[in-house]
Scaffold this motif. Structure first.
Motif, PDB file in Angstrom:
ATOM      1  N   GLY A   1      25.954  30.494 -18.499  1.00 18.47           N
ATOM      2  CA  GLY A   1      24.882  31.117 -17.728  1.00 18.47           C
ATOM      3  C   GLY A   1      25.152  32.574 -17.397  1.00 18.47           C
ATOM      4  O   GLY A   1      25.561  33.349 -18.244  1.00 18.47           O
ATOM      5  N   ARG A   2      24.925  32.919 -16.117  1.00 16.04           N
ATOM      6  CA  ARG A   2      25.053  34.327 -15.715  1.00 16.04           C
ATOM      7  C   ARG A   2      26.466  34.870 -15.790  1.00 16.04           C
ATOM      8  O   ARG A   2      26.663  36.083 -15.775  1.00 16.04           O
ATOM      9  CB  ARG A   2      24.558  34.482 -14.277  1.00 16.04           C
ATOM     10  CG  ARG A   2      23.092  34.248 -14.193  1.00 16.04           C
ATOM     11  CD  ARG A   2      22.467  35.090 -13.125  1.00 16.04           C
ATOM     12  NE  ARG A   2      21.131  34.587 -12.856  1.00 16.04           N
ATOM     13  CZ  ARG A   2      20.551  34.616 -11.672  1.00 16.04           C
ATOM     14  NH1 ARG A   2      21.175  35.156 -10.654  1.00 16.04           N
ATOM     15  NH2 ARG A   2      19.343  34.146 -11.520  1.00 16.04           N
ATOM     16  N   ALA A   3      27.445  33.983 -15.810  1.00 20.66           N
ATOM     17  CA  ALA A   3      28.835  34.450 -15.882  1.00 20.66           C
ATOM     18  C   ALA A   3      29.188  34.978 -17.267  1.00 20.66           C
ATOM     19  O   ALA A   3      30.264  35.546 -17.465  1.00 20.66           O
ATOM     20  CB  ALA A   3      29.790  33.321 -15.481  1.00 20.66           C
ATOM     21  N   ILE A   4      28.272  34.807 -18.237  1.00 18.34           N
ATOM     22  CA  ILE A   4      28.538  35.270 -19.607  1.00 18.34           C
ATOM     23  C   ILE A   4      28.813  36.770 -19.640  1.00 18.34           C
ATOM     24  O   ILE A   4      29.768  37.217 -20.275  1.00 18.34           O
ATOM     25  CB  ILE A   4      27.353  34.886 -20.530  1.00 18.34           C
ATOM     26  CG1 ILE A   4      27.390  33.371 -20.804  1.00 18.34           C
ATOM     27  CG2 ILE A   4      27.391  35.677 -21.834  1.00 18.34           C
ATOM     28  CD1 ILE A   4      26.192  32.851 -21.600  1.00 18.34           C
TER      29      ILE A   4
ATOM     30  N   ARG B   1      24.493  43.578 -17.575  1.00 16.96           N
ATOM     31  CA  ARG B   1      24.019  42.271 -17.097  1.00 16.96           C
ATOM     32  C   ARG B   1      23.015  41.600 -18.021  1.00 16.96           C
ATOM     33  O   ARG B   1      22.762  40.406 -17.902  1.00 16.96           O
ATOM     34  CB  ARG B   1      23.367  42.430 -15.729  1.00 16.96           C
ATOM     35  CG  ARG B   1      24.377  42.823 -14.705  1.00 16.96           C
ATOM     36  CD  ARG B   1      24.013  42.254 -13.359  1.00 16.96           C
ATOM     37  NE  ARG B   1      24.838  42.893 -12.356  1.00 16.96           N
ATOM     38  CZ  ARG B   1      24.436  43.147 -11.122  1.00 16.96           C
ATOM     39  NH1 ARG B   1      23.223  42.805 -10.746  1.00 16.96           N
ATOM     40  NH2 ARG B   1      25.246  43.723 -10.281  1.00 16.96           N
TER      41      ARG B   1
ATOM     42  N   ILE C   1      23.412  41.013 -20.976  1.00 15.31           N
ATOM     43  CA  ILE C   1      24.133  40.260 -22.012  1.00 15.31           C
ATOM     44  C   ILE C   1      23.831  38.765 -21.911  1.00 15.31           C
ATOM     45  O   ILE C   1      23.541  38.111 -22.916  1.00 15.31           O
ATOM     46  CB  ILE C   1      25.654  40.545 -21.910  1.00 15.31           C
ATOM     47  CG1 ILE C   1      25.939  41.962 -22.440  1.00 15.31           C
ATOM     48  CG2 ILE C   1      26.459  39.500 -22.668  1.00 15.31           C
ATOM     49  CD1 ILE C   1      27.382  42.409 -22.277  1.00 15.31           C
ATOM     50  N   SER C   2      23.870  38.215 -20.700  1.00 15.20           N
ATOM     51  CA  SER C   2      23.580  36.783 -20.532  1.00 15.20           C
ATOM     52  C   SER C   2      22.175  36.459 -21.028  1.00 15.20           C
ATOM     53  O   SER C   2      21.934  35.414 -21.636  1.00 15.20           O
ATOM     54  CB  SER C   2      23.673  36.374 -19.058  1.00 15.20           C
ATOM     55  OG  SER C   2      24.915  36.755 -18.513  1.00 15.20           O
TER      56      SER C   2
ATOM     57  N   VAL D   1      22.018  36.206 -24.811  1.00 16.55           N
ATOM     58  CA  VAL D   1      22.554  34.926 -25.280  1.00 16.55           C
ATOM     59  C   VAL D   1      21.522  33.820 -25.042  1.00 16.55           C
ATOM     60  O   VAL D   1      21.266  32.990 -25.919  1.00 16.55           O
ATOM     61  CB  VAL D   1      23.897  34.592 -24.585  1.00 16.55           C
ATOM     62  CG1 VAL D   1      24.377  33.199 -24.988  1.00 16.55           C
ATOM     63  CG2 VAL D   1      24.951  35.631 -24.930  1.00 16.55           C
ATOM     64  N   ASP D   2      20.900  33.825 -23.861  1.00 13.20           N
ATOM     65  CA  ASP D   2      19.849  32.838 -23.575  1.00 13.20           C
ATOM     66  C   ASP D   2      18.727  32.928 -24.607  1.00 13.20           C
ATOM     67  O   ASP D   2      18.269  31.906 -25.136  1.00 13.20           O
ATOM     68  CB  ASP D   2      19.241  33.078 -22.184  1.00 13.20           C
ATOM     69  CG  ASP D   2      20.132  32.562 -21.062  1.00 13.20           C
ATOM     70  OD1 ASP D   2      21.025  31.748 -21.348  1.00 13.20           O
ATOM     71  OD2 ASP D   2      19.926  32.976 -19.906  1.00 13.20           O
TER      72      ASP D   2
END
Lengths: 92, 92
Positions: free
Chosen positions: A38-41, B39, B41-42, B45-46
């Motif tokens: 999730g957001r920690a990526i 930020r 980046i997540s 990926v999503d």
């Protein structure tokens, strides 16, 4: 000492994960996997980049980056979250 | 139609980038690169995972994921931000 270490990136400040990674390499690990969901990526990518460009410059490289999805939540309420795994490897 | 498309993931909702990616593939692109910094980046990926697992299931695969760092900001006030580039590729 294991040659492979795995660090799960979560809620702590990014420097916690940077230092955990550096400690693993200093203790003899040849490969360290930074994993996040999730957001920690974004934080996992930041940690890997800070290790690679500042703390262990010219000593480690990113050997693989994998992304995927994982089911989380209770049965019936499951949802997919994205995951990342970044492998940092000691240069020979 | 170009065979390669590039989409910069930023502030918009994730579905904007999912749809932009699907449209590129429907218009004939063989490869679509999702790029993001910091930020976002997540979110990149999503978006890639939603395209791969839901919208174009069994039709596209992630062929590469690269992470890096880029300098941003004015001269003298530069700082490093992390970057990601995710390549989605049509299966043959």
């Amino acid at each position: 000492m294991a040659e492979e270490a795995s660090i799960l990136v979560g809620q702590k400040p990014v420097m916690s994960y940077v230092l955990a990674t550096v400690i693993q390499f200093n203790q003899g690990a040849k490969r360290v996997a930074l994993k996040a969901r999730g957001r920690a990526i974004s934080k996992a990518v930041d940690a890997a980049e800070i290790v690679r460009t500042r703390f262990l410059q010219d000593q480690v490289a990113i050997s693989a980056v994998k992304i995927g999805s994982e089911k989380v939540g209770e049965p019936g309420k499951e949802r997919l979250v994205s995951t990342i795994e970044i492998i940092l490897e000691k240069k020979v």
